[in-house]
Design a protein around this motif. Structure first.
Motif, mmCIF file in Angstrom:
data_model
loop_
_atom_site.group_PDB
_atom_site.id
_atom_site.type_symbol
_atom_site.label_atom_id
_atom_site.label_comp_id
_atom_site.label_asym_id
_atom_site.label_seq_id
_atom_site.Cartn_x
_atom_site.Cartn_y
_atom_site.Cartn_z
ATOM 1 N N ASN A 54 0.836 -1.218 0.000
ATOM 2 C CA ASN A 54 0.000 0.000 0.000
ATOM 3 C C ASN A 54 0.868 1.265 0.000
ATOM 4 O O ASN A 54 0.407 2.340 0.362
ATOM 5 C CB ASN A 54 -1.022 0.000 1.137
ATOM 6 N N LEU A 56 3.261 2.453 1.720
ATOM 7 C CA LEU A 56 3.790 3.173 2.885
ATOM 8 C C LEU A 56 5.308 3.186 2.782
ATOM 9 O O LEU A 56 5.969 4.045 3.357
ATOM 10 C CB LEU A 56 3.338 2.516 4.195
ATOM 11 N N ASP A 79 -3.410 6.552 -3.914
ATOM 12 C CA ASP A 79 -4.628 6.684 -3.114
ATOM 13 C C ASP A 79 -5.680 5.656 -3.528
ATOM 14 O O ASP A 79 -6.414 5.141 -2.687
ATOM 15 C CB ASP A 79 -5.194 8.110 -3.227
ATOM 16 N N ARG A 82 -4.734 2.416 -1.921
ATOM 17 C CA ARG A 82 -4.961 2.444 -0.470
ATOM 18 C C ARG A 82 -6.436 2.357 -0.132
ATOM 19 O O ARG A 82 -6.816 1.857 0.924
ATOM 20 C CB ARG A 82 -4.362 3.722 0.109
ATOM 21 N N THR A 83 -7.269 2.872 -1.034
ATOM 22 C CA THR A 83 -8.707 2.803 -0.810
ATOM 23 C C THR A 83 -9.203 1.352 -0.860
ATOM 24 O O THR A 83 -10.147 0.987 -0.174
ATOM 25 C CB THR A 83 -9.433 3.654 -1.879
ATOM 26 N N PHE A 89 -2.225 -2.360 11.893
ATOM 27 C CA PHE A 89 -0.845 -2.190 12.343
ATOM 28 C C PHE A 89 -0.593 -2.903 13.669
ATOM 29 O O PHE A 89 -1.511 -3.100 14.467
ATOM 30 C CB PHE A 89 -0.532 -0.704 12.534
ATOM 31 N N PHE A 95 -6.858 6.802 15.871
ATOM 32 C CA PHE A 95 -6.717 8.251 16.012
ATOM 33 C C PHE A 95 -7.086 8.626 17.445
ATOM 34 O O PHE A 95 -8.238 8.504 17.854
ATOM 35 C CB PHE A 95 -7.599 8.973 14.999
ATOM 36 N N HIS A 97 -7.495 11.270 19.173
ATOM 37 C CA HIS A 97 -8.377 12.375 19.553
ATOM 38 C C HIS A 97 -9.812 12.148 19.102
ATOM 39 O O HIS A 97 -10.639 13.037 19.223
ATOM 40 C CB HIS A 97 -7.848 13.685 18.974
ATOM 41 N N VAL A 111 -13.372 9.778 1.980
ATOM 42 C CA VAL A 111 -12.876 9.190 0.739
ATOM 43 C C VAL A 111 -14.019 8.622 -0.099
ATOM 44 O O VAL A 111 -14.115 8.865 -1.294
ATOM 45 C CB VAL A 111 -11.835 8.086 1.037
ATOM 46 N N GLN B 150 0.073 7.641 13.324
ATOM 47 C CA GLN B 150 -1.218 8.285 13.077
ATOM 48 C C GLN B 150 -1.337 8.671 11.605
ATOM 49 O O GLN B 150 -2.385 8.504 10.996
ATOM 50 C CB GLN B 150 -1.352 9.539 13.957
ATOM 51 N N GLU B 152 0.437 7.301 9.109
ATOM 52 C CA GLU B 152 0.412 6.078 8.306
ATOM 53 C C GLU B 152 -0.973 5.458 8.298
ATOM 54 O O GLU B 152 -1.455 4.993 7.259
ATOM 55 C CB GLU B 152 1.429 5.071 8.851
ATOM 56 N N ALA B 153 -1.628 5.464 9.461
ATOM 57 C CA ALA B 153 -2.971 4.891 9.534
ATOM 58 C C ALA B 153 -3.919 5.667 8.630
ATOM 59 O O ALA B 153 -4.723 5.085 7.895
ATOM 60 C CB ALA B 153 -3.472 4.899 10.978
ATOM 61 N N ALA B 154 -3.811 6.998 8.673
ATOM 62 C CA ALA B 154 -4.700 7.821 7.859
ATOM 63 C C ALA B 154 -4.443 7.591 6.371
ATOM 64 O O ALA B 154 -5.374 7.390 5.588
ATOM 65 C CB ALA B 154 -4.509 9.296 8.202
ATOM 66 N N ARG B 155 -3.151 7.582 5.986
ATOM 67 C CA ARG B 155 -2.834 7.394 4.571
ATOM 68 C C ARG B 155 -3.241 6.006 4.109
ATOM 69 O O ARG B 155 -3.703 5.825 2.985
ATOM 70 C CB ARG B 155 -1.340 7.615 4.313
ATOM 71 N N SER B 156 -3.095 5.006 4.980
ATOM 72 C CA SER B 156 -3.432 3.637 4.573
ATOM 73 C C SER B 156 -4.935 3.477 4.367
ATOM 74 O O SER B 156 -5.381 2.547 3.708
ATOM 75 C CB SER B 156 -2.922 2.624 5.602
ATOM 76 N N LEU B 157 -5.733 4.393 4.933
ATOM 77 C CA LEU B 157 -7.179 4.350 4.700
ATOM 78 C C LEU B 157 -7.566 5.072 3.415
ATOM 79 O O LEU B 157 -8.739 5.150 3.077
ATOM 80 C CB LEU B 157 -7.912 4.988 5.883
ATOM 81 N N GLY B 158 -6.576 5.632 2.731
ATOM 82 C CA GLY B 158 -6.856 6.328 1.479
ATOM 83 C C GLY B 158 -7.091 7.818 1.656
ATOM 84 O O GLY B 158 -7.408 8.513 0.694
ATOM 85 N N LEU B 159 -6.952 8.321 2.892
ATOM 86 C CA LEU B 159 -7.125 9.765 3.100
ATOM 87 C C LEU B 159 -5.994 10.523 2.415
ATOM 88 O O LEU B 159 -4.832 10.114 2.492
ATOM 89 C CB LEU B 159 -7.125 10.086 4.601
ATOM 90 N N SER B 160 -6.330 11.626 1.770
ATOM 91 C CA SER B 160 -5.322 12.418 1.074
ATOM 92 C C SER B 160 -4.411 13.101 2.092
ATOM 93 O O SER B 160 -4.721 13.154 3.287
ATOM 94 C CB SER B 160 -6.012 13.481 0.231
ATOM 95 N N ILE B 168 -6.293 14.770 11.217
ATOM 96 C CA ILE B 168 -5.494 13.962 12.151
ATOM 97 C C ILE B 168 -4.345 14.767 12.760
ATOM 98 O O ILE B 168 -4.239 14.903 13.973
ATOM 99 C CB ILE B 168 -4.925 12.709 11.443
#
Lengths: 250, 251
Positions: A54, A56, A79, A82-83, A89, A95, A97, A111, B150, B152-160, B168
């Motif tokens: 993906n 990373l 992208d 990744r979608t 992990f 997240f 917060h 997305v 944080q 990496e998790a966001a990017r791995s979900l496809g978030l730009s 985030i």
């Protein structure tokens, strides 16, 4: 599910950091519906392979194609991949917060452009599936490690991915919480999800894997579509030594 | 327990905003009851305090926007953006604020006459640029402190990259940066007194004027000090409550 059509194709992929070679000319194909467990010693390249799929990690050479999309420098392609590819992990990476519900609904809303109502409905169904319906409005810090990892799985599933990558999903967990996560993964495997799992849980790998891949020094040194056979009598000396060590530790 | 704490903090947040409004609106009443030289100048004090707060809030807003942009510039992959951000912070932090205010009021219009603004807006711009440079360092540190997992998790979900930053990184960085940011804002409130050098009639200017007319420095400066303390205390209470409120889920 060994006859599905290829969904991930990795061809002659290389990746190194300085003088350390993480992936040394790796080629492998993963098929739809397949559950593949990737095992091997630390630093052998298992996680790097997963993280390259993906993007990373950016591979230095070779080709990676996911669901027909070539992973190159085009951000749209990255992208798009990744979608379609969910990732779980070792350290959960929820997240911190956001509530559990917001963790799960964020990506589908942003997305997939789902409405909040639709995203929340899907999120609540997924939370039920991983047994955490009562925790939707809690923050990650209020959950145990096992619960956090189950939320992380739900979060990845909310995007309705075609493939799920698991990067040592139970390695950071206290022993008594490993099973609740494996249980969720087992259900997912039964549901026909394509899964690539880097793990040290050999019993689990033996039970759910359609195929086992053994990594060493950045290369696939043994591959078996018969996990029972592989775990009782691997062919390659490195795999033999590795499994022997693991058995001694357990 | 957590909910009770949250509610109390919401109350303090609302209370400090309403309190600030009430202080600014009604301050003249108790001041007018005081003996000479304060009583007769009550409205001047109240208006000066209002100007001080207006200067502070405008500069606070622009200073945070500038701080975020500069922090991003400093982290940019594009060298020119990094150079501009570094140059800006270097100049602002290395020269006195008073000089910056005078520069914007006197020197800039000498270079380009169309840049002549009112005293008030000149002060807002100088203060914004000043606090923005200090905020940039604080926000940059906050962004650096957000764990890479944080992102990496966001990017791995496809978030730009943009959503990842907005949803985030920024919220978490702001939480981390909040105590030092609050510090900068309190410093800003006090630094706004330097606007008197270009003739903005804010609180310090009022004190100087009333003192000059009455020749009674002791009551005048004690009164102004008390007003500043009241204002900074409201600010710090607000910041502390905000910090606690946002800290939920981050233990």
């Amino acid at each position: 599910m060994r006859n599905g059509k290829p969904i991930i194709e990795v061809e002659n992929v290389r990746k190194s950091w300085g003088s350390f070679t993480a992936l040394n000319d790796v080629s492998v194909t993963f098929r739809e519906g397949e559950v593949v467990c990737i095992i091997g010693p630390s630093g052998s390249g298992k996680s790097t392979l997963l993280r390259s799929i993906n993007h990373l990690e950016k591979h230095d050479a070779g080709r990676i194609t996911v669901d027909g999309i070539l992973l190159d420098d085009d951000l749209k392609h990255i992208d798009a991949v990744r979608t379609e590819v969910g990732m779980v992990f070792q350290s959960f990476n929820l997240f911190s917060h956001m509530t559990v519900l917001d963790n799960i609904t964020l990506a589908p809303r942003r997305v997939r452009k789902w409405s909040r109502a639709k995203a929340e409905q899907v999120a609540l169904e997924l939370l039920e599936r991983v047994g955490l319906s009562a925790h939707a409005h809690k923050y990650p810090s209020q959950l145990s490690g096992g619960q956090q990892q189950r939320v992380a799985i739900a979060r990845a599933l909310a995007m309705q991915p075609k493939v799920m990558l698991f990067d040592e999903p139970t390695s950071a967990l206290d022993p008594e919480m490993v099973n609740e996560v494996l249980l969720v993964m087992r259900d997912l495997a039964k549901s026909g999800m394509t899964m690539l799992i880097v793990t040290h849980e050999m019993g689990f790998a033996r039970e759910v894997a359609d195929r086992v891949i053994f990594f060493d020094h950045g290369q696939i040194v043994e591959e078996s579509t018969d996990p029972q056979q592989f775990f009782s009598a691997p062919n390659h000396p490195r795999a033999q030594a590795f499994l022997k060590q693991i058995k001694h530790a357990a | 327990m957590i909910h009770k704490l949250k509610d109390r903090d919401s109350l303090i947040l609302a209370g400090s905003v309403i309190g600030l409004g009430l202080i600014l609106w009604l301050m003249a009443l108790p001041l007018a009851a005081l003996p000479d030289p304060i009583g007769p100048a009550a409205t001047q004090f109240a208006e000066g305090a209002l100007t001080t707060i207006q200067l502070t809030l405008w500069a606070c807003f622009f200073g945070i926007v500038l701080g975020v942009l500069t922090a991003l510039g400093k982290r940019s992959h594009l060298p020119p953006l990094r150079w501009i951000a570094d140059l800006y912070v270097w100049i602002i932090r290395g020269t006195p604020l008073l000089l910056q205010i005078l520069f914007f009021f006197l020197a800039l219009p000498a270079i380009a006459p169309q840049l002549q603004l009112s005293e008030f807006w000149t002060a807002v711009i100088a203060l914004s640029l000043n606090v923005g440079a200090y905020n940039a360092e604080v926000i940059r540190a906050g962004i650096n402190a957000v764990p890479n997992g944080q992102v990496e998790a966001a990017r791995s979900l496809g978030l730009s990259a943009l959503y990842t930053f907005w949803d985030i990184v920024l919220p978490q960085a702001v939480r981390i940066s909040l105590p030092p940011l609050a510090n900068n804002m309190v410093a800003l409130l006090k630094d706004s007194s330097l606007a008197y050098a270009i003739g903005v009639v804010e609180l310090s200017m009022v004190s100087s004027r009333v003192q000059a007319e009455s020749f009674q420095p002791v009551p005048v400066f004690i009164t102004v000090a008390a007003i500043y303390l009241l204002l900074t205390t409201t600010f710090t209470q607000f910041a502390a409550a905000l910090e606690r409120k946002l800290a939920v889920g981050k233990r």
